[in-house]
Motif scaffolding. Structure first.
Motif, PDB file in Angstrom:
ATOM      1  N   LEU A 305     -14.769  51.587   3.134  1.00  0.00           N
ATOM      2  CA  LEU A 305     -15.900  51.672   2.210  1.00  0.00           C
ATOM      3  C   LEU A 305     -15.912  53.035   1.531  1.00  0.00           C
ATOM      4  O   LEU A 305     -16.139  53.120   0.306  1.00  0.00           O
ATOM      5  N   LYS A 306     -15.656  54.096   2.285  1.00  0.00           N
ATOM      6  CA  LYS A 306     -15.642  55.441   1.721  1.00  0.00           C
ATOM      7  C   LYS A 306     -14.566  55.578   0.643  1.00  0.00           C
ATOM      8  O   LYS A 306     -14.777  56.197  -0.406  1.00  0.00           O
ATOM      9  N   THR A 307     -13.366  55.007   0.921  1.00  0.00           N
ATOM     10  CA  THR A 307     -12.281  55.034  -0.070  1.00  0.00           C
ATOM     11  C   THR A 307     -12.697  54.273  -1.329  1.00  0.00           C
ATOM     12  O   THR A 307     -12.457  54.720  -2.469  1.00  0.00           O
ATOM     13  N   HIS A 308     -13.321  53.132  -1.146  1.00  0.00           N
ATOM     14  CA  HIS A 308     -13.780  52.306  -2.260  1.00  0.00           C
ATOM     15  C   HIS A 308     -14.820  53.039  -3.097  1.00  0.00           C
ATOM     16  O   HIS A 308     -14.812  52.952  -4.339  1.00  0.00           O
ATOM     17  N   MET A 309     -15.746  53.754  -2.466  1.00  0.00           N
ATOM     18  CA  MET A 309     -16.819  54.431  -3.181  1.00  0.00           C
ATOM     19  C   MET A 309     -16.291  55.461  -4.178  1.00  0.00           C
ATOM     20  O   MET A 309     -16.939  55.759  -5.187  1.00  0.00           O
ATOM     21  N   LYS A 310     -15.114  55.982  -3.901  1.00  0.00           N
ATOM     22  CA  LYS A 310     -14.503  56.972  -4.813  1.00  0.00           C
ATOM     23  C   LYS A 310     -14.199  56.358  -6.186  1.00  0.00           C
ATOM     24  O   LYS A 310     -14.178  57.047  -7.190  1.00  0.00           O
ATOM     25  N   LEU A 311     -13.963  55.034  -6.192  1.00  0.00           N
ATOM     26  CA  LEU A 311     -13.699  54.348  -7.468  1.00  0.00           C
ATOM     27  C   LEU A 311     -14.916  54.445  -8.385  1.00  0.00           C
ATOM     28  O   LEU A 311     -14.787  54.598  -9.603  1.00  0.00           O
ATOM     29  N   HIS A 312     -16.077  54.356  -7.778  1.00  0.00           N
ATOM     30  CA  HIS A 312     -17.315  54.437  -8.571  1.00  0.00           C
ATOM     31  C   HIS A 312     -17.626  55.873  -8.979  1.00  0.00           C
ATOM     32  O   HIS A 312     -18.028  56.116 -10.124  1.00  0.00           O
ATOM     33  N   THR A 313     -17.443  56.805  -8.049  1.00  0.00           N
ATOM     34  CA  THR A 313     -17.785  58.197  -8.351  1.00  0.00           C
ATOM     35  C   THR A 313     -16.798  58.816  -9.334  1.00  0.00           C
ATOM     36  O   THR A 313     -17.181  59.572 -10.216  1.00  0.00           O
ATOM     37  N   GLU A 314     -15.506  58.465  -9.204  1.00  0.00           N
ATOM     38  CA  GLU A 314     -14.499  59.003 -10.128  1.00  0.00           C
ATOM     39  C   GLU A 314     -14.664  58.415 -11.502  1.00  0.00           C
ATOM     40  O   GLU A 314     -14.421  59.063 -12.515  1.00  0.00           O
ATOM     41  N   GLY A 315     -15.118  57.153 -11.569  1.00  0.00           N
ATOM     42  CA  GLY A 315     -15.329  56.493 -12.865  1.00  0.00           C
ATOM     43  C   GLY A 315     -16.437  57.143 -13.662  1.00  0.00           C
ATOM     44  O   GLY A 315     -16.404  57.181 -14.901  1.00  0.00           O
ATOM     45  N   ARG A 316     -17.413  57.725 -12.920  1.00  0.00           N
ATOM     46  CA  ARG A 316     -18.543  58.367 -13.616  1.00  0.00           C
ATOM     47  C   ARG A 316     -18.137  59.713 -14.203  1.00  0.00           C
ATOM     48  O   ARG A 316     -18.684  60.170 -15.186  1.00  0.00           O
ATOM     49  N   THR A 317     -17.143  60.348 -13.609  1.00  0.00           N
ATOM     50  CA  THR A 317     -16.703  61.662 -14.110  1.00  0.00           C
ATOM     51  C   THR A 317     -15.636  61.473 -15.164  1.00  0.00           C
ATOM     52  O   THR A 317     -15.623  62.069 -16.187  1.00  0.00           O
TER      53      THR A 317
END
Length: 317
Positions: A305-317
Motif C-alpha cells: 500500500l505504501k508503494t502504491h501511495m507514491k503513485l498518487h503523491t508523485e502524480g501531484r508533484t
C-alpha cells in the motif's frame, strides 16, 4: 507452718513474676539466664525444663499419649490436644477488644493483636527489616541466604516460599482457580485476573513519566519505558545482539536455529515468524486489509500500500 495455697512467696528479681513453689521460680529463672540443662540424647537439643524435654523425646519415639475423644487423632502434647478439640467444639476463648474477632488458640490471637498495635517483634540482623511473625522472618532471611527449600517435582525449579511453589505448580497442572466474571477466562494467579479485568473496565493505572502513555499493567509500562531508555536486557547467546523485549529475542533466535514453528494450514509452508504466516495466509483467503484512501485499491500487505501511495503523491508533484 503451712503456706496458703493462694500465696506466691517466691518472686523473680528480674521481672517480678511470683510463684507458689521454689522449683517453679528456679525453672522460670532459666528464661532469663538462658540455661538449658536438659539435653536430648538422640539429637542433642537442649531445654530449660524436664517436662519440655519429655515432650520433645516423643518426636523421636513417635509416642502420642493424648487422643481426641471426637475423632481419635493423637498428639504428643496435651496442649496440642486442647487446641485441636476446639475444632470440634467451636470454642474460641480468645477475643480481640478492638474488633471482636475471636480465636481458638493464644498464638493466633497474639499474631492478630499485632495488626492493631503494629508491634514487630522480629528483626532481620542483616538489613534491619522488622516483622511481626517469626515465620515471616524465617521466610525473609532466604532473601539474604539464597535458600530455596521448596522444589518442583516436575521440572526441578526451586523456590524460597511454599506459596510461590504452589503458584508455579499450576503451570504444570493447568489449574486456573481465578475466573473472570465477565468473560469466563481462567487464570492461575489472582494478580493475572486483576490485570485482565482492566480489559473490561478500561482502567489504565500505570503512566509513563516521559510521554504520558498509559497501561493496564505494570509489566507493560516497564517494557514501554525501554523505548525511552534504550535499555536492551535480552541478549542473543549466538551473536550478542541485544533486544528490549523477550519476544523480540525469541523471534531473533529462530534465525540461528532455523526453526519455523508457524505452519500454513492450507499448503503446509512453515515460517519463523507468526507475522509472516499471517501475511502468507492472505494468498489463500484473498484478504486485503490495506486500502488506498484515494482510489480504493486494496492490498494484502501494508508495504505494498505504501508503494502504491507514491503513485498518487508523485502524480501531484
Amino acid at each position: 507452718m503451712q503456706i496458703d495455697a493462694c500465696q506466691k512467696p517466691y518472686s523473680c528479681e528480674h521481672c517480678g513474676n511470683t510463684f507458689s513453689r521454689s522449683e517453679h521460680l528456679k525453672s522460670h529463672m532459666r528464661t532469663h539466664t538462658g540455661e538449658k540443662p536438659y539435653a536430648c540424647k538422640v539429637c542433642g537439643n537442649a531445654f530449660s525444663d524436664n517436662s519440655t524435654l519429655k515432650s520433645h523425646i516423643r518426636i523421636h519415639t513417635g509416642e502420642k499419649p493424648y487422643s481426641c475423644k471426637y475423632c481419635g487423632k493423637a498428639f504428643t502434647q496435651n496442649t496440642h490436644l486442647i487446641k485441636h478439640v476446639r475444632i470440634h467444639t467451636g470454642e474460641k476463648p480468645y477475643s480481640c477488644k478492638n474488633c471482636d474477632a475471636t480465636f481458638s488458640d493464644g498464638s493466633s490471637f497474639k499474631r492478630h493483636m499485632r495488626t492493631h498495635t503494629g508491634e514487630k517483634l522480629y528483626s532481620c540482623k542483616v538489613c534491619g527489616t522488622e516483622l511481626s511473625r517469626s515465620s515471616a522472618l524465617k521466610s525473609h532471611m532466604r532473601i539474604h541466604t539464597g535458600e530455596k527449600p521448596y522444589s518442583c517435582n516436575f521440572c526441578g525449579n526451586s523456590f524460597s516460599r511454599s506459596e510461590h511453589l504452589k503458584i508455579h505448580m499450576r503451570t504444570h497442572t493447568g489449574e486456573k482457580p481465578y475466573s473472570c466474571e465477565v468473560c469466563g477466562n481462567g487464570f492461575s494467579h489472582s494478580s493475572s485476573l486483576k490485570s485482565h479485568m482492566r480489559i473490561h473496565t478500561g482502567e489504565k493505572p500505570y503512566s509513563c513519566e516521559s510521554c504520558g502513555s498509559e497501561f493496564s499493567d505494570r509489566s507493560a509500562l516497564k517494557s514501554h519505558i525501554r523505548i525511552h531508555t534504550n535499555e536492551k536486557p535480552y541478549s542473543c547467546k549466538y551473536c550478542g545482539n541485544a533486544f528490549s523485549y523477550i519476544t523480540s529475542l525469541k523471534s531473533h533466535m529462530l534465525t540461528h536455529t532455523g526453526e519455523k514453528p508457524y505452519f500454513c494450514e492450507f499448503c503446509g509452508l512453515s515460517f519463523s515468524k507468526n507475522g509472516n504466516l499471517t501475511t502468507h495466509v492472505r494468498i489463500h483467503t484473498g484478504e486485503r486489509p490495506y486500502s488506498c484512501q484515494v482510489c480504493g485499491f486494496a492490498f494484502s500487505q501494508n508495504a505494498n500500500l505504501k508503494t502504491h501511495m507514491k503513485l498518487h503523491t508523485e502524480g501531484r508533484t
